[in-house]
Design a protein around this motif. Structure first.
Motif, PDB file in Angstrom:
ATOM      1  N   ILE A 278      -5.753  -0.159  -5.682  1.00  0.00           N
ATOM      2  CA  ILE A 278      -4.307   0.108  -5.569  1.00  0.00           C
ATOM      3  C   ILE A 278      -3.626  -0.197  -6.911  1.00  0.00           C
ATOM      4  N   PRO A 293      -8.590   4.587  -1.477  1.00  0.00           N
ATOM      5  CA  PRO A 293      -7.356   5.391  -1.378  1.00  0.00           C
ATOM      6  C   PRO A 293      -7.613   6.893  -1.538  1.00  0.00           C
ATOM      7  N   SER A 297      -6.998   9.468   1.443  1.00  0.00           N
ATOM      8  CA  SER A 297      -5.932  10.442   1.147  1.00  0.00           C
ATOM      9  C   SER A 297      -6.414  11.871   1.362  1.00  0.00           C
ATOM     10  N   PHE A 307      -3.169   5.254   1.246  1.00  0.00           N
ATOM     11  CA  PHE A 307      -2.972   3.882   0.765  1.00  0.00           C
ATOM     12  C   PHE A 307      -2.682   2.921   1.920  1.00  0.00           C
ATOM     13  N   THR A 310      -5.959   2.077   3.309  1.00  0.00           N
ATOM     14  CA  THR A 310      -6.701   1.213   2.369  1.00  0.00           C
ATOM     15  C   THR A 310      -6.288  -0.245   2.536  1.00  0.00           C
ATOM     16  N   TYR A 353       0.278  -3.402  -3.028  1.00  0.00           N
ATOM     17  CA  TYR A 353       0.676  -2.366  -2.072  1.00  0.00           C
ATOM     18  C   TYR A 353       2.200  -2.238  -2.026  1.00  0.00           C
TER      19      TYR A 353
END
Length: 371
Positions: A278, A293, A297, A307, A310, A353
């Motif tokens: 991230i 991610p 995605s 995300f 994740t 995040y």
């Protein structure tokens, strides 16, 4: 948390996450976990310059006394399966002459030791070794220094190797690092071997597994839209093998404690891996390849959701790491240290995040996804 990026642990940063607030609360009331964590952090900061000097002197002596540096380079290239990270024979002489100066070696050592991974790991290994020694009744300060520093050197080896492969940092020193790498591994092996054959064998297996993860990581860069869950899990050996094996060896590979340490450290490292992906995505301006991610995605056709999942994945890794604490003997003295450690990992992941949410780069990330 004593890495080089102090913004992650500023008061403002800690206040921005739920685990961060718990960290502040524990610091305020001086919980056992906080006190132990702080003690090892301060001890490491005090001892770090001495370790750096031992490292520099050892490296200098190895380079200077090697009768066949070309053979050393070739053997290292064969072992790690890459010619990209070694010098050609014609390049060795000038680089070796440059490194025939202890001050130059000290400079290069300080550069590769300026790493979050190294700085945050040192206090953890010291704490684990002490906890195991106390429980097993085999205190030996010299053995502790050798086994801990050996594993730190092995972890530190990943820094120059990554910089050589990525070519994103220290460009003017990459050839110096190529010459240094085999000797760093030799120093690590010599120190780890002081723990006995079983400990050294565990290290060798872990080192091999970490390279498998690293190779796959490189391979997956060429087929980003075809990555499978199994491949992502296998590539994460680069995290779990390094930290899990080191954890096991802090208990001198004795079961059940060594296996419990493996579980806790391996899963915590994989949790940090998610946070690192991230963080790297924010800093690079695109979703890291390969990464969880990216994998999520592409499956969801939605970067934000990728995300979100994740972060959930990182929490699953941490949940697994916390199972290790439940498996520890009831009278294990450093249980609260590990609880506090895993709280810092949770904060790190949540912090990056949250940063990503505020940055609101979804459309930019979407436009740069591999097609």
């Amino acid at each position: 948390m004593s890495g080089k990026d102090q913004s992650v642990i500023s008061k403002e940063a800690l206040m921005s996450t739920k685990p961060g607030k718990q960290i502040m609360k524990q610091a305020l009331f001086k919980s056992k976990g906080y006190k132990l964590f702080n003690r090892y952090k301060e001890e490491t900061e005090k001892e770090f310059p001495n370790f750096a000097e031992r490292f520099a002197q050892g490296l200098y002596n190895e380079i200077k006394s090697d009768p066949s540096p070309n053979s050393t380079q070739q053997a290292f290239g064969d072992e790690v399966g890459s010619t990209e990270i070694i010098l050609q024979s014609s390049e060795i002489g000038p680089i070796r002459s440059k490194l025939d100066d202890i001050e130059v070696i000290r400079d290069r050592v300080s550069r590769i030791l300026n790493s979050n991974f190294v700085k945050m790991t040192f206090p953890v290994f010291n704490a684990l070794f002490d906890g195991a020694s106390e429980y097993l009744g085999n205190k030996n300060p010299q053995l502790k220094q050798d086994v801990v520093e050996g594993h730190i050197l092995a972890i530190d080896l990943s820094e120059p190797m990554d910089r050589i492969v990525d070519k994103d940092e220290d460009l003017e020193y990459l050839d110096d690092y190529k010459l240094m790498n085999p000797y760093i591994l030799k120093l690590a092996r010599e120190k780890i071997s002081k723990g006995g054959d079983t400990v050294l064998n565990e290290f060798e297996e872990g080192f091999k597994d970490a390279r498998i993860g690293q190779y796959l990581d490189e391979e997956l860069k060429s087929k980003p839209t075809q990555i499978t869950e199994e491949e992502m899990t296998l590539s994460y050996k680069k995290y779990r093998s390094v930290m899990g094996t080191a954890g096991r060896n802090m208990a001198l590979a004795e079961r059940p404690l060594g296996e419990i340490f493996y579980l806790g450290m391996a899963r915590a490292a994989e949790g940090v891996g998610c946070g690192n992906e991230i963080e790297d995505s924010i800093k690079n301006g695109f979703v890291k390849i390969p990464s969880w991610p990216l994998y999520y995605s592409l499956l969801a056709n939605d970067v934000k959701k990728g995300f979100d999942i994740t972060l959930e994945k990182s929490n699953l890794y941490l949940k697994d790491a916390r199972l290790a604490i439940e498996l520890l003997p009831n009278d294990f003295s450093h249980k609260e240290f590990l609880e506090f450690l895993f709280l810092t990992v949770e904060h790190y992941n949540q912090f990056w995040y949250n940063k990503l949410q505020k940055a609101n780069k979804w459309s930019e990330f979407e436009s740069k996804l591999p097609k």
